[in-house]
Scaffold this motif. Structure first.
Motif, short mmCIF file in Angstrom:
data_model
loop_
_atom_site.label_atom_id
_atom_site.label_comp_id
_atom_site.label_asym_id
_atom_site.label_seq_id
_atom_site.Cartn_x
_atom_site.Cartn_y
_atom_site.Cartn_z
N PHE A 71 25.89 -20.54 73.71
CA PHE A 71 25.00 -21.06 72.66
C PHE A 71 23.53 -21.03 73.07
CE2 PHE A 71 29.04 -22.83 71.23
CZ PHE A 71 28.97 -22.57 69.87
N GLY A 72 23.27 -21.04 74.37
CA GLY A 72 21.89 -21.05 74.85
C GLY A 72 21.08 -19.85 74.39
N GLU A 73 21.72 -18.70 74.25
CA GLU A 73 20.99 -17.51 73.83
C GLU A 73 20.49 -17.62 72.39
OE1 GLU A 73 24.41 -14.34 72.52
OE2 GLU A 73 24.36 -14.94 74.64
N ASN A 74 21.05 -18.56 71.63
CA ASN A 74 20.62 -18.76 70.25
C ASN A 74 19.86 -20.06 70.03
OD1 ASN A 74 21.64 -16.32 69.09
ND2 ASN A 74 23.68 -17.14 69.48
N LEU A 75 19.49 -20.72 71.11
CA LEU A 75 18.70 -21.95 71.02
C LEU A 75 17.37 -21.64 70.33
CD1 LEU A 75 18.30 -24.96 71.88
CD2 LEU A 75 17.20 -24.06 73.95
N PHE A 76 17.06 -22.39 69.29
CA PHE A 76 15.82 -22.19 68.50
C PHE A 76 15.67 -20.72 68.08
CE2 PHE A 76 14.70 -25.86 71.30
CZ PHE A 76 14.60 -26.82 70.30
N ARG A 77 16.76 -20.09 67.73
CA ARG A 77 16.79 -18.65 67.45
C ARG A 77 15.75 -18.20 66.43
NH1 ARG A 77 20.31 -14.64 68.88
NH2 ARG A 77 19.71 -12.71 67.87
N ASP A 78 15.64 -18.92 65.32
CA ASP A 78 14.70 -18.50 64.29
C ASP A 78 13.25 -18.66 64.75
OD1 ASP A 78 16.85 -17.85 62.68
OD2 ASP A 78 16.85 -19.78 61.65
N TRP A 79 12.98 -19.69 65.50
CA TRP A 79 11.63 -19.90 66.01
C TRP A 79 11.30 -18.91 67.12
CZ3 TRP A 79 11.41 -25.97 66.56
CH2 TRP A 79 11.43 -26.54 65.28
N ARG A 80 12.30 -18.51 67.89
CA ARG A 80 12.06 -17.56 68.98
C ARG A 80 11.71 -16.17 68.47
NH1 ARG A 80 17.05 -18.73 72.84
NH2 ARG A 80 16.26 -16.99 74.05
N ALA A 81 11.95 -15.92 67.19
CA ALA A 81 11.58 -14.63 66.60
C ALA A 81 10.06 -14.49 66.50
CB ALA A 81 12.21 -14.48 65.22
N LYS A 82 9.36 -15.61 66.60
CA LYS A 82 7.89 -15.59 66.56
C LYS A 82 7.37 -15.45 67.98
CE LYS A 82 8.13 -18.71 62.66
NZ LYS A 82 7.98 -20.10 62.24
N ASN B 17 4.68 -16.32 69.43
CA ASN B 17 3.95 -17.43 70.04
C ASN B 17 4.81 -18.67 70.30
OD1 ASN B 17 4.26 -18.18 67.38
ND2 ASN B 17 2.16 -18.90 67.11
N PHE B 18 6.12 -18.57 70.10
CA PHE B 18 6.98 -19.73 70.34
C PHE B 18 7.05 -20.02 71.84
CE2 PHE B 18 11.22 -21.80 70.79
CZ PHE B 18 10.88 -22.98 70.12
N VAL B 19 7.09 -21.29 72.18
CA VAL B 19 6.97 -21.73 73.58
C VAL B 19 8.04 -21.13 74.50
CG1 VAL B 19 8.29 -23.87 73.29
CG2 VAL B 19 6.50 -23.73 75.04
N LEU B 20 9.26 -20.92 74.02
CA LEU B 20 10.30 -20.34 74.89
C LEU B 20 10.03 -18.87 75.19
CD1 LEU B 20 13.65 -21.94 73.65
CD2 LEU B 20 12.16 -22.67 75.51
N ASN B 21 9.13 -18.25 74.44
CA ASN B 21 8.75 -16.87 74.70
C ASN B 21 7.55 -16.77 75.65
OD1 ASN B 21 10.71 -16.06 72.85
ND2 ASN B 21 9.26 -16.09 71.15
N ASN B 22 6.99 -17.90 76.02
CA ASN B 22 5.80 -17.93 76.87
C ASN B 22 6.23 -18.15 78.32
OD1 ASN B 22 3.44 -18.54 78.24
ND2 ASN B 22 2.57 -19.71 76.55
N PRO B 23 6.05 -17.17 79.19
CA PRO B 23 6.50 -17.30 80.58
C PRO B 23 5.76 -18.38 81.37
CG PRO B 23 5.25 -15.28 80.29
CD PRO B 23 5.43 -15.87 78.93
N ALA B 24 4.66 -18.90 80.84
CA ALA B 24 3.94 -19.98 81.52
C ALA B 24 4.74 -21.28 81.49
CB ALA B 24 2.58 -20.20 80.87
N TYR B 25 5.64 -21.41 80.51
CA TYR B 25 6.43 -22.63 80.37
C TYR B 25 7.89 -22.36 80.71
CZ TYR B 25 2.29 -24.24 77.93
OH TYR B 25 0.99 -24.59 77.62
N PHE B 26 8.39 -23.11 81.66
CA PHE B 26 9.78 -22.99 82.09
C PHE B 26 10.18 -24.30 82.74
CE2 PHE B 26 6.99 -21.69 85.44
CZ PHE B 26 7.50 -22.29 86.57
#
Length: 188
Positions: free
Chosen positions: A35-46, A48-57
């Motif tokens: 399920f983790g691969e689809n966490l915030f799936r619709d937002w991750r399509a953008k 600028n979404f935070v999970l797409n930003n390598p600065a945040y982990f």
């Protein structure tokens, strides 16, 4: 799980519901994995979404108030845990989400709104800011800031020792037997 020390992923959005956490179209599996691969799936399509930003982990998700509202799907806790988070910090959790998180070894840490805003500002200023969640002392801290949080004592014990409900009962079976032996009103 006694202490979590980690950088944080900031998600300063209020009223995040379970359909945003894990969209309904991904609820076809009955096991907790994947399920983790689809966490915030619709937002991750953008982009600028935070999970797409390598600065945040990190292992701590910091979210706006009223996190986990909406439907009662346990899959939301599964997705967050499967993604790699160990705790979610917010100023308010929907009750069903909070219980689902606790039942799945995901620690919901409810803090004051003012402390949450200080944490968001610290992470924004320096994405490498680490937070420490001390479950035994029930304290969350970062930089020189700290605040106590509440947790159900039973669930706290389960999280610290990694127990599910059955494992907890087995861990106190001697106390149960002693109670049965010493309590004449106990129905046999």
């Amino acid at each position: 799980m006694k202490t979590i020390i980690s950088t944080c992923v900031p998600l300063p959005i209020e009223n995040i519901d379970t359909d945003q956490i894990i969209p309904a179209r991904f609820l076809k599996a009955t096991t907790r994995e994947g399920f983790g691969e689809n966490l915030f799936r619709d937002w991750r399509a953008k982009d600028n979404f935070v999970l797409n930003n390598p600065a945040y982990f990190g292992k701590i998700l910091v979210a706006g108030k009223n996190f986990g509202c909406g439907s009662s799907r346990e899959h939301a806790a599964w997705a967050i845990k499967d993604y790699g988070f160990k705790a979610v910090v917010s100023s308010f959790f929907a009750d069903i989400f909070k219980n689902n998180a606790l039942n799945n070894n995901l620690l919901p840490v409810q803090i004051s709104e003012s402390f949450l805003q200080k944490l968001f500002k610290a992470i924004e200023k320096d994405p490498k800011t680490k937070a420490t969640i001390d479950l035994e002392k029930q304290i969350i801290s970062f930089n020189s800031q700290k605040e106590k949080f509440d947790i159900n004592p039973y669930k706290k014990t389960c999280l610290i020792y990694g127990y599910n409900d059955i494992e907890y009962l087995l861990s106190i079976k001697d106390k149960i037997k002693e109670y049965e032996k010493n309590n004449s009103n106990f129905a046999r």
